[in-house]
Write an enzyme that holds these catalytic residues in place. Structure first.
Site, PDB file in Angstrom:
ATOM      1  N   PHE A 196       5.979  -1.877  -5.151  1.00  0.00           N
ATOM      2  CA  PHE A 196       7.096  -2.426  -5.915  1.00  0.00           C
ATOM      3  C   PHE A 196       8.456  -1.963  -5.422  1.00  0.00           C
ATOM      4  O   PHE A 196       9.484  -2.542  -5.768  1.00  0.00           O
ATOM      5  CB  PHE A 196       6.971  -2.028  -7.396  1.00  0.00           C
ATOM      6  CG  PHE A 196       5.576  -2.157  -7.935  1.00  0.00           C
ATOM      7  CD1 PHE A 196       4.997  -3.405  -8.104  1.00  0.00           C
ATOM      8  CD2 PHE A 196       4.824  -1.040  -8.256  1.00  0.00           C
ATOM      9  CE1 PHE A 196       3.706  -3.535  -8.599  1.00  0.00           C
ATOM     10  CE2 PHE A 196       3.538  -1.150  -8.743  1.00  0.00           C
ATOM     11  CZ  PHE A 196       2.978  -2.402  -8.916  1.00  0.00           C
TER      12      PHE A 196
ATOM     13  N   PRO B   2       1.283   4.686  -8.348  1.00  0.00           N
ATOM     14  CA  PRO B   2       1.912   4.463  -7.045  1.00  0.00           C
ATOM     15  C   PRO B   2       2.937   3.341  -7.094  1.00  0.00           C
ATOM     16  O   PRO B   2       2.707   2.300  -7.712  1.00  0.00           O
ATOM     17  CB  PRO B   2       0.720   4.089  -6.153  1.00  0.00           C
ATOM     18  CG  PRO B   2      -0.447   4.747  -6.796  1.00  0.00           C
ATOM     19  CD  PRO B   2      -0.190   4.684  -8.268  1.00  0.00           C
ATOM     20  N   CYS B   3       4.078   3.568  -6.413  1.00  0.00           N
ATOM     21  CA  CYS B   3       5.186   2.609  -6.482  1.00  0.00           C
ATOM     22  C   CYS B   3       5.380   1.829  -5.186  1.00  0.00           C
ATOM     23  O   CYS B   3       6.262   0.972  -5.113  1.00  0.00           O
ATOM     24  CB  CYS B   3       6.485   3.335  -6.823  1.00  0.00           C
ATOM     25  SG  CYS B   3       7.063   4.472  -5.526  1.00  0.00           S
ATOM     26  N   GLN B   4       4.566   2.100  -4.160  1.00  0.00           N
ATOM     27  CA  GLN B   4       4.826   1.512  -2.848  1.00  0.00           C
ATOM     28  C   GLN B   4       4.813  -0.015  -2.876  1.00  0.00           C
ATOM     29  O   GLN B   4       5.525  -0.665  -2.117  1.00  0.00           O
ATOM     30  CB  GLN B   4       3.802   2.017  -1.828  1.00  0.00           C
ATOM     31  CG  GLN B   4       3.994   3.471  -1.433  1.00  0.00           C
ATOM     32  CD  GLN B   4       3.300   4.444  -2.395  1.00  0.00           C
ATOM     33  OE1 GLN B   4       2.855   4.058  -3.473  1.00  0.00           O
ATOM     34  NE2 GLN B   4       3.196   5.694  -2.010  1.00  0.00           N
TER      35      GLN B   4
END
Length: 345
Positions: free
Chosen positions: A85, A81-83
């Site tokens: 960053f 998951p990238c949320q």
């Protein structure tokens, strides 16, 4: 004659596992260059259904923290998951999803793949989670490299930066060479290729009366600024002090340019430049999918909002394919060297 990386002419098809697989865009890219999906894992049931319908039947709804030891693979790919960053999100360092990327180290330790590919937003590289993963891969004996690439340089009609952290036990994986031709545009992938009238994904939300008035007041390549200047009656009071700020929200796509990043919320005009260049509506699901390089043969599972999330969460397939080709080259070099040594012995 040597064919497909094999002295015998048999096709060389290494296996890979995809963690946080989503609907399977990255898996499709790796499969398209000759690798075989052995296992794909995600918690999103609809995304797994999409993966099984369009990529392979090996996808499972499961927690990546539960490491499997009953399977083998030459490559592990992962898109944590990238949320936490992303510059488009809250960038919360305390986001509990941030630490999920550490589970990749448990998989590599258990399965000992030859190559591991971790993709995320560029902001991931400034996090201590990246430092932990990078050091963990080195401790396990992987030579690590980092590439920050833009999808427009590799055939996607979309500006989208992604960071790829690659660990290898079979020598360096080269950075993909950018295309020399001009970037592909919205016109190239959407307007110049008619979408079938019965395409179940060529749908978009029906605009409210207010939204329709706003659409009608936004000129080609225009956006929120035009509404504030020309139709202030259509704007809430909170907008009027923001005229000098970012104007991509409520913006029309420029047909002669690549699109901006296709986010999970591209069905909402208040989230970015997602209004059709000429029509008074946001992008359809199929148009968003095309900007990600998803074939028209794919039909994703679920209602429109979950489908948009599956589209926006993926790596553009042309960019994924560029990375996959370099991974396949490295694996093939190692395979050829091993085969030649065995033949000589």
């Amino acid at each position: 004659m040597i064919q497909d990386g094999s002295l015998s002419g048999e096709r060389f098809r290494p296996r890979f596992i995809d963690l946080f697989c989503g609907a399977g865009l990255l898996s499709h890219a790796f499969k398209s260059v000759g690798l075989r999906p052995a296992l794909a894992i995600d918690l999103d049931k609809k995304a797994i259904q999409s993966y099984r319908n369009n990529v392979a039947k090996c996808a499972e709804v499961a927690d990546v923290r539960a490491v499997r030891t009953d399977i083998s693979a030459d490559v592990i790919v992962a898109g944590p998951p990238c949320q936490g960053f992303s510059t488009l999100g809250r960038r919360d360092p305390q986001d509990v999803r941030n630490e999920l990327g550490l589970s990749v180290l448990e998989w590599t330790s258990a399965l000992n793949p030859k190559i591991v590919v971790i993709e995320n937003v560029p902001g991931f590289l400034q996090s201590h989670w990246f430092d932990e993963i990078s050091q963990g891969l080195k401790f396990q004996g992987y030579e690590t490299q980092v590439f920050v690439l833009d999808a427009i340089d590799y055939g996607a009609a979309q500006k989208r930066g992604r960071a790829f952290t690659i660990g290898s036990r079979v020598g360096r994986v080269d950075m993909p060479t950018p295309r020399k031709s001009r970037p592909r545009t919205f016109k190239d992938v959407v307007l110049n290729r008619p979408i079938k009238a019965d395409d179940p994904m060529h749908v978009w939300p029906t605009p409210s009366a207010l939204a329709m008035e706003r659409f009608q007041a936004i000129p080609e390549r225009g956006g929120k600024r035009d509404l504030i200047l020309n139709r202030p009656d259509l704007c809430p009071q909170s907008w009027h002090g923001l005229i000098g700020e970012a104007t991509d929200v409520w913006g029309r796509i420029d047909a002669d340019e690549p699109s901006n990043t296709v986010r999970c919320s591209f069905l909402n005009p208040s989230k970015g430049r997602y209004i059709h260049p000429f029509e008074n509506r946001v992008l359809s699901l199929r148009e968003g999918a095309r900007l990600q390089g998803i074939p028209d043969s794919w039909v994703l599972a679920g209602e429109p909002t979950p489908i948009a999330r599956q589209i926006g969460n993926g790596v553009p397939i042309p960019l994924g394919r560029a990375i996959a080709k370099e991974v396949m080259k490295a694996l093939t070099r190692e395979h050829m060297a091993e085969t030649s040594y065995s033949a000589a012995a």
